[in-house]
Design a protein around this motif. Structure first.
Motif, PDB file in Angstrom:
ATOM      1  N   PHE A 143       0.827  -1.205   0.000  1.00 45.08           N
ATOM      2  CA  PHE A 143       0.000   0.000   0.000  1.00 45.08           C
ATOM      3  C   PHE A 143       0.862   1.256   0.000  1.00 45.08           C
ATOM      4  N   SER A 144       1.883   1.299   0.853  1.00 44.94           N
ATOM      5  CA  SER A 144       2.707   2.504   0.929  1.00 44.94           C
ATOM      6  C   SER A 144       3.504   2.698  -0.362  1.00 44.94           C
ATOM      7  N   GLU A 145       3.940   1.607  -0.983  1.00 48.09           N
ATOM      8  CA  GLU A 145       4.647   1.740  -2.258  1.00 48.09           C
ATOM      9  C   GLU A 145       3.728   2.311  -3.334  1.00 48.09           C
ATOM     10  N   LEU A 146       2.478   1.852  -3.330  1.00 42.46           N
ATOM     11  CA  LEU A 146       1.533   2.373  -4.314  1.00 42.46           C
ATOM     12  C   LEU A 146       1.202   3.834  -4.008  1.00 42.46           C
ATOM     13  N   ARG A 147       1.118   4.169  -2.710  1.00 40.17           N
ATOM     14  CA  ARG A 147       0.895   5.575  -2.345  1.00 40.17           C
ATOM     15  C   ARG A 147       2.055   6.445  -2.829  1.00 40.17           C
ATOM     16  N   ASP A 148       3.284   5.932  -2.732  1.00 37.49           N
ATOM     17  CA  ASP A 148       4.442   6.687  -3.211  1.00 37.49           C
ATOM     18  C   ASP A 148       4.322   6.967  -4.707  1.00 37.49           C
ATOM     19  N   LYS A 149       3.870   5.964  -5.441  1.00 38.34           N
ATOM     20  CA  LYS A 149       3.695   6.153  -6.886  1.00 38.34           C
ATOM     21  C   LYS A 149       2.639   7.219  -7.169  1.00 38.34           C
ATOM     22  N   VAL A 150       1.520   7.126  -6.459  1.00 36.71           N
ATOM     23  CA  VAL A 150       0.448   8.098  -6.656  1.00 36.71           C
ATOM     24  C   VAL A 150       0.926   9.496  -6.281  1.00 36.71           C
ATOM     25  N   ASP A 151       1.682   9.611  -5.186  1.00 36.60           N
ATOM     26  CA  ASP A 151       2.192  10.915  -4.767  1.00 36.60           C
ATOM     27  C   ASP A 151       3.094  11.523  -5.840  1.00 36.60           C
ATOM     28  N   LYS A 152       3.921  10.707  -6.464  1.00 39.50           N
ATOM     29  CA  LYS A 152       4.788  11.216  -7.528  1.00 39.50           C
ATOM     30  C   LYS A 152       3.964  11.688  -8.722  1.00 39.50           C
ATOM     31  N   ASP A 153       2.919  10.932  -9.039  1.00 41.37           N
ATOM     32  CA  ASP A 153       2.023  11.350 -10.128  1.00 41.37           C
ATOM     33  C   ASP A 153       1.349  12.682  -9.792  1.00 41.37           C
ATOM     34  N   LEU A 154       0.860  12.792  -8.563  1.00 43.58           N
ATOM     35  CA  LEU A 154       0.202  14.027  -8.141  1.00 43.58           C
ATOM     36  C   LEU A 154       1.187  15.186  -8.111  1.00 43.58           C
ATOM     37  N   HIS A 155       2.408  14.907  -7.669  1.00 43.92           N
ATOM     38  CA  HIS A 155       3.417  15.968  -7.606  1.00 43.92           C
ATOM     39  C   HIS A 155       3.644  16.577  -8.981  1.00 43.92           C
ATOM     40  N   ALA A 156       3.729  15.738  -9.986  1.00 48.52           N
ATOM     41  CA  ALA A 156       3.933  16.249 -11.346  1.00 48.52           C
ATOM     42  C   ALA A 156       2.776  17.151 -11.760  1.00 48.52           C
ATOM     43  N   LEU A 157       1.558  16.744 -11.405  1.00 46.00           N
ATOM     44  CA  LEU A 157       0.384  17.550 -11.756  1.00 46.00           C
ATOM     45  C   LEU A 157       0.386  18.889 -11.023  1.00 46.00           C
ATOM     46  N   LEU A 158       0.647  18.848  -9.722  1.00 48.90           N
ATOM     47  CA  LEU A 158       0.577  20.069  -8.920  1.00 48.90           C
ATOM     48  C   LEU A 158       1.714  21.022  -9.261  1.00 48.90           C
ATOM     49  N   LEU A 159       2.881  20.458  -9.513  1.00 54.73           N
ATOM     50  CA  LEU A 159       4.017  21.301  -9.888  1.00 54.73           C
ATOM     51  C   LEU A 159       3.742  22.010 -11.207  1.00 54.73           C
ATOM     52  N   ASN A 160       3.184  21.285 -12.145  1.00 50.19           N
ATOM     53  CA  ASN A 160       2.848  21.882 -13.433  1.00 50.19           C
ATOM     54  C   ASN A 160       1.798  22.979 -13.261  1.00 50.19           C
ATOM     55  N   ALA A 161       0.788  22.698 -12.418  1.00 50.63           N
ATOM     56  CA  ALA A 161      -0.264  23.696 -12.182  1.00 50.63           C
ATOM     57  C   ALA A 161       0.301  24.940 -11.510  1.00 50.63           C
ATOM     58  N   SER A 162       1.258  24.745 -10.597  1.00 48.49           N
ATOM     59  CA  SER A 162       1.820  25.893  -9.879  1.00 48.49           C
ATOM     60  C   SER A 162       2.662  26.775 -10.787  1.00 48.49           C
ATOM     61  N   ASN A 163       3.132  26.223 -11.907  1.00 49.86           N
ATOM     62  CA  ASN A 163       3.950  26.980 -12.853  1.00 49.86           C
ATOM     63  C   ASN A 163       3.145  27.530 -14.019  1.00 49.86           C
ATOM     64  N   THR A 164       1.838  27.320 -13.972  1.00 49.61           N
ATOM     65  CA  THR A 164       0.967  27.784 -15.050  1.00 49.61           C
ATOM     66  C   THR A 164       0.454  29.181 -14.736  1.00 49.61           C
ATOM     67  N   SER A 165       0.505  30.049 -15.689  1.00 48.43           N
ATOM     68  CA  SER A 165       0.007  31.404 -15.501  1.00 48.43           C
ATOM     69  C   SER A 165      -1.491  31.369 -15.261  1.00 48.43           C
ATOM     70  N   PRO A 166      -1.995  32.040 -14.216  1.00 49.81           N
ATOM     71  CA  PRO A 166      -3.429  32.011 -13.904  1.00 49.81           C
ATOM     72  C   PRO A 166      -4.307  32.411 -15.079  1.00 49.81           C
ATOM     73  N   GLY A 167      -3.825  33.317 -15.911  1.00 47.61           N
ATOM     74  CA  GLY A 167      -4.642  33.757 -17.034  1.00 47.61           C
ATOM     75  C   GLY A 167      -4.759  32.744 -18.149  1.00 47.61           C
ATOM     76  N   SER A 168      -3.916  31.705 -18.129  1.00 51.63           N
ATOM     77  CA  SER A 168      -3.910  30.753 -19.242  1.00 51.63           C
ATOM     78  C   SER A 168      -4.482  29.397 -18.854  1.00 51.63           C
ATOM     79  N   ALA A 169      -5.080  29.313 -17.677  1.00 55.97           N
ATOM     80  CA  ALA A 169      -5.608  28.022 -17.226  1.00 55.97           C
ATOM     81  C   ALA A 169      -7.015  28.208 -16.701  1.00 55.97           C
ATOM     82  N   ASP A 170      -7.777  27.112 -16.656  1.00 52.86           N
ATOM     83  CA  ASP A 170      -9.110  27.233 -16.068  1.00 52.86           C
ATOM     84  C   ASP A 170      -8.977  27.426 -14.559  1.00 52.86           C
ATOM     85  N   ARG A 171     -10.066  27.813 -13.933  1.00 52.74           N
ATOM     86  CA  ARG A 171     -10.019  28.196 -12.518  1.00 52.74           C
ATOM     87  C   ARG A 171      -9.602  27.030 -11.632  1.00 52.74           C
ATOM     88  N   ASN A 172     -10.006  25.822 -11.982  1.00 50.70           N
ATOM     89  CA  ASN A 172      -9.637  24.667 -11.170  1.00 50.70           C
ATOM     90  C   ASN A 172      -8.126  24.473 -11.111  1.00 50.70           C
TER      91      ASN A 172
END
Length: 688
Positions: free
Chosen positions: A77-106
């Motif tokens: 379970f913890s190994e799978l959580r680590d994988k999911v966390d890495k996947d989420l990290h990529a998403l959140l990092l990308n979102a944090s580097n996106t200009s607010p004017g060029s992305a939807d509100r979510n």
């Protein structure tokens, strides 16, 4: 907000794994090993399967996977959580580097939350300043009315200092949503931590008092005052703890379902402030409140009405700061980690900052993060393929209920109706939560409070659902959660996308492994609808007695065998498993694996057009099933779990369930009388 956890009566799920006896930190060295056929496991041939099947399958993996310094355990379970966390990290990092004017509100919200969590400089400069308004409010308390109002204000902001309050389905009338009040007020994991008198527990109690003192010192209190205030806080928590139900008492829904009118509650427990609580702006209309523990509410009401206001002010200040500590400046976060992770669970290092923020954001902004996760990572084949496994296991369960010899015809009929009506939610919701009214800022703790306040009213169990029709599409768990559960009041199983990955499910794997792993989990959750708790709810989720008295007696006699078996498992030297506390999960493990095996055999037979007796395939099935529970725990973590977790450790989930299944002995004929785990037929329960 209510937590979706297996230990509670309302939601029964499966996630907990364990270690292989002395391999607490992965130091057990396997003997001669051989590769198991096609399942990625290495078998320890120096262990007799009948003495320790878990070790036979998992010793090699455990020896190669010591617990990392920043974890309390390492499991599938913890190994799978680590994988999911890495996947989420990529998403959140990308979102944090996106200009607010060029992305939807979510995407903007996701990125904004992540940026604030990673901004250590601002967080450290703020210190406890973001809590100043609440601390001023607490310091200004000069009456019982002010005291009650303060607890309600903190509650609405996501800090439940003395209880949690949320919307739930009425257990006695599942056509309506009502408010529920659940006990709280404790800093230690469970009420028994305050009441046990063994040496280890006394050490933890002293360490917790020291933790309270250090937190208060960080706020600027003089040393002598902080020590005195710590005694006050601990004394109040211990009083509240003594009034709470035990973990075993909490498992009986008859104990935790107590409906009353707001007017009657106001009269019986006036210090709680029911009139104000039940009219929180945004809350729906109500006629009943479900008080999970009246005994606790009575004690809380007494304390609110009689304990010195100065004591309450000290208590509320500490509870607020300690709850907020993981999101405050480094000294507060480090102290929180030192006690809750190191002292309680032996964890040596904190996880990387990004991982802590990802976990917090995934929990608080569940559907926003989940929607992005599903779009990026969920295999489109998953839902249909998993649904087919559900169907085959459901059909197998129906046939086995129909053929039971110990259950009466009337109860069997009602059981089959309940099974037919049991819902299933697979991978992700079809409708997502609306965050259009949520606004965030550059403050991390400010954003956590904003999201908590928003969820308090509009979340899956938000107060605006009270008095409204039941929404069948609501998910009480996010798709990125590595877990699964059965909800008795909805009579449904929920399987998020994150657990529908290897090693639990692989769309490209053969049926043997998928049924042995995910099939066991599905059967486990399905069986929860008929364990000692789930069986008390009918097809529609109502808490209602639908079994004959004779059937209940027969069921209890059969499950008593499991209590005896699991009481005999020694988790740590001198510390034994609690067979009563873990009974529901043990019933589900035994029943779930039984259903998965027979459903798998049926699909194998259908695919070949003839009756199949494949000795090698059967061995692969049980070996594959056993590997999903492999793992190593720290000793402190194991000890804590024995006290409060209704799941048996992974070693005994394997060495317990498998040795009650007749077909397991046929697959492994080398297991014979005289082996440590061998059970005679009379010792094996026959339930499902």
């Amino acid at each position: 907000m209510k937590a979706v956890v297996l230990i509670l009566i309302v939601v029964l799920c499966l996630v907990s794994a364990g270690c292989s006896g002395p391999a607490v930190n992965g130091t057990k060295v396997p003997g001669t090993v051989t590769q198991a056929p096609d399942n990625g496991s290495t078998l320890n041939q120096s262990v007799r399967p009948g003495d320790d099947f878990y070790g036979y399958v998992n010793d090699a993996w455990n020896a190669e996977h010591p617990v990392p310094a920043d974890k309390e355990r390492i499991t599938t379970f913890s190994e799978l959580r680590d994988k999911v966390d890495k996947d989420l990290h990529a998403l959140l990092l990308n979102a944090s580097n996106t200009s607010p004017g060029s992305a939807d509100r979510n995407i903007t919200l996701i990125g904004q939350f992540y940026r604030s969590g990673m901004d250590n400089g601002t967080i450290d400069r703020e210190g406890i300043l973001p809590l100043s308004d609440d601390l001023t409010m607490i310091d200004a308390i000069d009456s019982r009315t002010n005291l009650t109002d303060a607890t309600l204000i903190l509650l609405q902001q996501g800090f439940g200092p003395v209880y949690s309050y949320y919307a739930e389905i009425n257990p006695r009338n599942t056509s309506e949503m009502i408010p529920a009040l659940e006990q709280g007020g404790l800093g230690l994991p469970d009420r028994d931590y305050y009441l046990r008198t063994d040496n280890k527990s006394l050490e933890i109690q002293d360490a917790y008092k020291s933790h309270i003192t250090r937190v208060l010192l960080l706020t600027g209190e003089p040393a002598g005052q902080a020590a005195a205030d710590a005694k006050t806080v601990y004394s109040m928590e211990k009083t509240l703890a003594a009034a709470q139900f035990s973990s075993e008492e909490n498992q009986d829904p008859q104990n935790t379902t107590n409906l009353d009118t707001p007017a009657a509650l106001e009269e019986a427990y006036p210090a709680i402030g029911w009139e104000t609580l039940c009219t929180i702006p945004g809350s729906g209309p109500m006629t009943r409140v479900d008080v999970h523990q009246p005994r606790y509410v009575k004690e809380l009401d007494t304390l609110l009405g009689t304990a010195p206001l100065e004591d309450w002010k000290v208590y509320l200040r500490y509870r607020l700061i300690d709850e907020a500590s993981p999101y405050l400046s480094s000294p507060f976060e480090e102290e929180h980690f030192a006690f809750y992770s190191t002292t309680l669970n032996g964890v040596e290092e904190n996880q990387p900052r990004w991982k802590r923020v990802v976990s917090t954001e995934s929990d608080r902004l569940g559907d926003l993060v989940g929607r992005a996760y599903v779009a990026a990572y969920v295999d489109p084949r998953t839902r249909e393929m998993v649904s087919a496994i559900f169907l085959s296991i459901r059909q197998t369960f129906d046939e086995r209920i129909a053929n039971l010899t110990w259950m009466s015809t009337s109860t069997k009929g009602a059981a089959r109706e309940k099974l037919a009506g049991m819902g299933e939610k697979i991978a992700y919701p079809d409708q997502w939560m609306d965050y259009s009214g949520l606004n965030l800022s550059g403050s991390y703790i400010g954003n956590i409070r904003s999201v908590s306040t928003y969820n308090f009213l509009h979340g899956a169990d938000g107060l605006d659902r009270i008095g409204r029709p039941i929404d069948p599409d609501v998910w009480e768990i996010t798709p990125q959660t590595v877990n699964a559960f059965y909800d008795p009041t909805r009579n449904e199983m929920v399987f998020p996308a994150a657990i529908l990955q290897p090693p639990f499910f692989d769309p490209d794997a053969d049926r043997t492994l998928n049924y042995g792993s995910l099939g066991w989990v599905i059967g486990h959750e399905m069986t929860h609808g008929f364990d000692q708790t789930g069986r008390q709810y009918d097809r529609d989720g109502n808490l209602k007695d639908w079994w004959t008295e004779e059937d209940v007696g027969s069921f209890n006699n059969r499950t008593a065998l499991l209590v005896t078996q699991y009481n005999g498992f020694e988790i740590l030297p001198g510390l034994y498993n609690n067979g009563n506390l873990t009974l529901g999960e043990n019933i589900a493990d035994f029943g779930g694996l039984t259903l998965a095996y027979h459903a798998w055999k049926k699909t194998e037979n259908l695919s070949s057009g003839r009756e199949v007796s494949n000795h090698t395939a059967d061995r692969r099935f049980f070996i594959g099933a056993s590997r999903i529970w492999r793992g190593n725990f720290r000793e402190d973590t194991l000890r804590n779990r024995v006290y409060i977790d209704p799941h048996t450790t992974g070693k005994y989930r394997v060495n317990g369930a498998l040795f009650d299944i007749p077909e397991f002995y046929e697959a492994f004929p080398e297991i014979q009388p005289g082996d440590l785990l061998y059970r005679n037929v009379s010792q094996r329960p026959v339930i499902w």
